[in-house]
Design a protein around this motif. Structure first.
Motif, PDB file in Angstrom:
ATOM      1  N   ILE A  99       3.431   8.614  -3.392  1.00 54.06           N
ATOM      2  CA  ILE A  99       3.469   8.480  -4.851  1.00 54.06           C
ATOM      3  C   ILE A  99       4.438   7.382  -5.328  1.00 54.06           C
ATOM      4  O   ILE A  99       4.045   6.506  -6.111  1.00 54.06           O
ATOM      5  N   PRO A 100       5.720   7.364  -4.897  1.00 54.38           N
ATOM      6  CA  PRO A 100       6.622   6.300  -5.373  1.00 54.38           C
ATOM      7  C   PRO A 100       6.195   4.900  -4.942  1.00 54.38           C
ATOM      8  O   PRO A 100       6.472   3.921  -5.634  1.00 54.38           O
ATOM      9  N   LEU A 101       5.515   4.803  -3.799  1.00 52.45           N
ATOM     10  CA  LEU A 101       5.060   3.499  -3.317  1.00 52.45           C
ATOM     11  C   LEU A 101       3.843   2.992  -4.090  1.00 52.45           C
ATOM     12  O   LEU A 101       3.429   1.845  -3.910  1.00 52.45           O
ATOM     13  N   ARG A 102       3.273   3.852  -4.920  1.00 52.74           N
ATOM     14  CA  ARG A 102       2.164   3.463  -5.796  1.00 52.74           C
ATOM     15  C   ARG A 102       2.553   3.637  -7.266  1.00 52.74           C
ATOM     16  O   ARG A 102       1.702   3.746  -8.139  1.00 52.74           O
ATOM     17  N   ALA A 103       3.843   3.652  -7.543  1.00 53.78           N
ATOM     18  CA  ALA A 103       4.351   3.850  -8.900  1.00 53.78           C
ATOM     19  C   ALA A 103       3.854   2.756  -9.839  1.00 53.78           C
ATOM     20  O   ALA A 103       3.705   1.590  -9.442  1.00 53.78           O
ATOM     21  N   HIS A 104       3.614   3.125 -11.091  1.00 55.04           N
ATOM     22  CA  HIS A 104       2.990   2.224 -12.073  1.00 55.04           C
ATOM     23  C   HIS A 104       3.838   1.004 -12.401  1.00 55.04           C
ATOM     24  O   HIS A 104       3.325  -0.024 -12.850  1.00 55.04           O
ATOM     25  N   PHE A 105       5.177   1.077 -12.201  1.00 51.13           N
ATOM     26  CA  PHE A 105       6.045  -0.043 -12.573  1.00 51.13           C
ATOM     27  C   PHE A 105       6.056  -1.145 -11.527  1.00 51.13           C
ATOM     28  O   PHE A 105       6.650  -2.205 -11.741  1.00 51.13           O
ATOM     29  N   ARG A 106       5.428  -0.921 -10.376  1.00 53.03           N
ATOM     30  CA  ARG A 106       5.318  -1.977  -9.375  1.00 53.03           C
ATOM     31  C   ARG A 106       4.217  -2.959  -9.761  1.00 53.03           C
ATOM     32  O   ARG A 106       3.337  -2.637 -10.550  1.00 53.03           O
ATOM     33  N   SER A 107       4.263  -4.126  -9.172  1.00 53.20           N
ATOM     34  CA  SER A 107       3.202  -5.107  -9.400  1.00 53.20           C
ATOM     35  C   SER A 107       2.020  -4.813  -8.477  1.00 53.20           C
ATOM     36  O   SER A 107       2.214  -4.432  -7.320  1.00 53.20           O
ATOM     37  N   LYS A 108       0.819  -5.001  -8.994  1.00 54.33           N
ATOM     38  CA  LYS A 108      -0.373  -4.787  -8.157  1.00 54.33           C
ATOM     39  C   LYS A 108      -0.333  -5.651  -6.906  1.00 54.33           C
ATOM     40  O   LYS A 108      -0.729  -5.229  -5.824  1.00 54.33           O
ATOM     41  N   THR A 109       0.156  -6.861  -7.063  1.00 56.40           N
ATOM     42  CA  THR A 109       0.146  -7.809  -5.945  1.00 56.40           C
ATOM     43  C   THR A 109       1.231  -7.516  -4.911  1.00 56.40           C
ATOM     44  O   THR A 109       1.247  -8.115  -3.836  1.00 56.40           O
ATOM     45  N   SER A 110       2.165  -6.602  -5.242  1.00 51.63           N
ATOM     46  CA  SER A 110       3.264  -6.307  -4.321  1.00 51.63           C
ATOM     47  C   SER A 110       3.054  -5.016  -3.533  1.00 51.63           C
ATOM     48  O   SER A 110       3.921  -4.615  -2.750  1.00 51.63           O
ATOM     49  N   LEU A 111       1.912  -4.360  -3.713  1.00 48.40           N
ATOM     50  CA  LEU A 111       1.677  -3.084  -3.044  1.00 48.40           C
ATOM     51  C   LEU A 111       1.552  -3.282  -1.533  1.00 48.40           C
ATOM     52  O   LEU A 111       0.771  -4.105  -1.063  1.00 48.40           O
ATOM     53  N   ASN A 112       2.330  -2.515  -0.795  1.00 47.37           N
ATOM     54  CA  ASN A 112       2.259  -2.565   0.673  1.00 47.37           C
ATOM     55  C   ASN A 112       1.202  -1.592   1.179  1.00 47.37           C
ATOM     56  O   ASN A 112       1.178  -0.436   0.749  1.00 47.37           O
ATOM     57  N   PRO A 113       0.332  -2.019   2.082  1.00 47.37           N
ATOM     58  CA  PRO A 113      -0.582  -1.060   2.719  1.00 47.37           C
ATOM     59  C   PRO A 113       0.207   0.027   3.432  1.00 47.37           C
ATOM     60  O   PRO A 113       1.228  -0.257   4.060  1.00 47.37           O
ATOM     61  N   ILE A 114      -0.242   1.266   3.309  1.00 45.25           N
ATOM     62  CA  ILE A 114       0.426   2.401   3.946  1.00 45.25           C
ATOM     63  C   ILE A 114      -0.478   2.948   5.041  1.00 45.25           C
ATOM     64  O   ILE A 114      -1.634   3.296   4.783  1.00 45.25           O
ATOM     65  N   ILE A 115       0.051   3.010   6.260  1.00 46.76           N
ATOM     66  CA  ILE A 115      -0.708   3.518   7.399  1.00 46.76           C
ATOM     67  C   ILE A 115      -0.077   4.831   7.858  1.00 46.76           C
ATOM     68  O   ILE A 115       1.107   4.864   8.195  1.00 46.76           O
ATOM     69  N   LEU A 116      -0.855   5.895   7.858  1.00 46.33           N
ATOM     70  CA  LEU A 116      -0.378   7.179   8.356  1.00 46.33           C
ATOM     71  C   LEU A 116      -0.847   7.337   9.792  1.00 46.33           C
ATOM     72  O   LEU A 116      -2.054   7.393  10.059  1.00 46.33           O
ATOM     73  N   LEU A 117       0.092   7.362  10.718  1.00 47.62           N
ATOM     74  CA  LEU A 117      -0.214   7.536  12.145  1.00 47.62           C
ATOM     75  C   LEU A 117       0.025   9.010  12.477  1.00 47.62           C
ATOM     76  O   LEU A 117       1.165   9.449  12.617  1.00 47.62           O
ATOM     77  N   LEU A 118      -1.052   9.767  12.587  1.00 50.20           N
ATOM     78  CA  LEU A 118      -0.961  11.229  12.701  1.00 50.20           C
ATOM     79  C   LEU A 118      -1.482  11.705  14.053  1.00 50.20           C
ATOM     80  O   LEU A 118      -2.491  11.194  14.553  1.00 50.20           O
ATOM     81  N   GLU A 119      -0.805  12.695  14.624  1.00 49.23           N
ATOM     82  CA  GLU A 119      -1.230  13.232  15.915  1.00 49.23           C
ATOM     83  C   GLU A 119      -2.308  14.305  15.771  1.00 49.23           C
ATOM     84  O   GLU A 119      -2.974  14.646  16.744  1.00 49.23           O
ATOM     85  N   ARG A 120      -2.460  14.835  14.563  1.00 49.41           N
ATOM     86  CA  ARG A 120      -3.511  15.816  14.288  1.00 49.41           C
ATOM     87  C   ARG A 120      -4.365  15.335  13.123  1.00 49.41           C
ATOM     88  O   ARG A 120      -3.863  14.708  12.184  1.00 49.41           O
ATOM     89  N   ARG A 121      -5.634  15.640  13.166  1.00 47.21           N
ATOM     90  CA  ARG A 121      -6.550  15.222  12.105  1.00 47.21           C
ATOM     91  C   ARG A 121      -6.226  15.960  10.803  1.00 47.21           C
ATOM     92  O   ARG A 121      -6.101  17.185  10.799  1.00 47.21           O
TER      93      ARG A 121
END
Length: 207
Positions: A77-99
């Motif tokens: 949620i904070p990494l997609r907060a509205h006050f950030r710039s659209k162009t500055s969004l970092n891709p988020i990768i969840l590396l999970l051991e269980r589905r």
């Protein structure tokens, strides 16, 4: 690749658990198909097999965990907060051991540039597929399922070993690691040529 025009501001329509305060953040105009959430899995909409093939403009943030917990949603949620710039969004990768379950994936499907894949930081191939060479930072959630539950001193053992191994292959990567015992922080000194860090580590070990 996500087009900036397909990203809007709003409140997440789906929450994976009760009691979440509505937060204004960036969302997709149309939710992503669940198959497209899998980073390295080819589907009818996407043929990419690893993070590098996506050719993102910004560096990624990798979160490695045993399983998809509610805390991961609060991490996004904070990494997609509205006050950030659209162009500055970092891709988020969840590396999970269980589905993850479908309810969790449904909640993720509304966020731009959020993906998951089955894997572990113990596996070099998984780290490379997740794009660790493109990562700004790696966040490691404590390995609750495989750590020792009997001895407090061993409660972080597998997490520490896994992160140590990751640093052997990728010494320049920035990492945030969750530990259950503060005393185990003395094992997390990775800067081999930093005299001050080495001195602190020795002081901790002498206690």
């Amino acid at each position: 690749i996500v087009c900036h025009s397909s990203i809007v501001k709003g409140f997440p329509p789906v929450s994976p658990f009760i009691g979440v305060s509505p937060t204004l953040c960036y969302l997709l105009k149309e939710k992503k198909p669940l198959c497209c959430l899998q980073l390295a899995q080819v589907c009818e909409h996407c043929s990419y097999r690893n993070a590098k093939e996506y050719q993102w403009q910004n560096k990624t943030i990798i979160l490695a965990a045993d399983y998809a917990s509610n805390g991961i949603y609060n991490f996004i949620i904070p990494l997609r907060a509205h006050f950030r710039s659209k162009t500055s969004l970092n891709p988020i990768i969840l590396l999970l051991e269980r589905r993850p379950d479908v309810a969790f994936l449904d909640a993720l499907s509304y966020f731009p540039l959020v993906y998951w894949m089955l894997g572990s930081i113990d596996c070099l191939d998984d780290l490379l597929r997740a794009g660790i060479t493109l990562a700004e930072s790696v966040v490691v959630v404590n390995k609750e399922l495989s750590n020792s539950a009997e001895e407090d001193s061993l409660s972080d053992c597998n997490t520490i070993v896994a992160v140590q191994n990751m640093f052997k292959f990728f010494p320049s990567i920035k990492s945030i690691t969750e530990l259950s015992q503060s005393s185990n922080m003395r094992f997390m000194q990775f800067r081999a040529h930093d005299k001050y860090a080495l001195h602190l580590s020795k002081m901790e070990k002498d206690r």
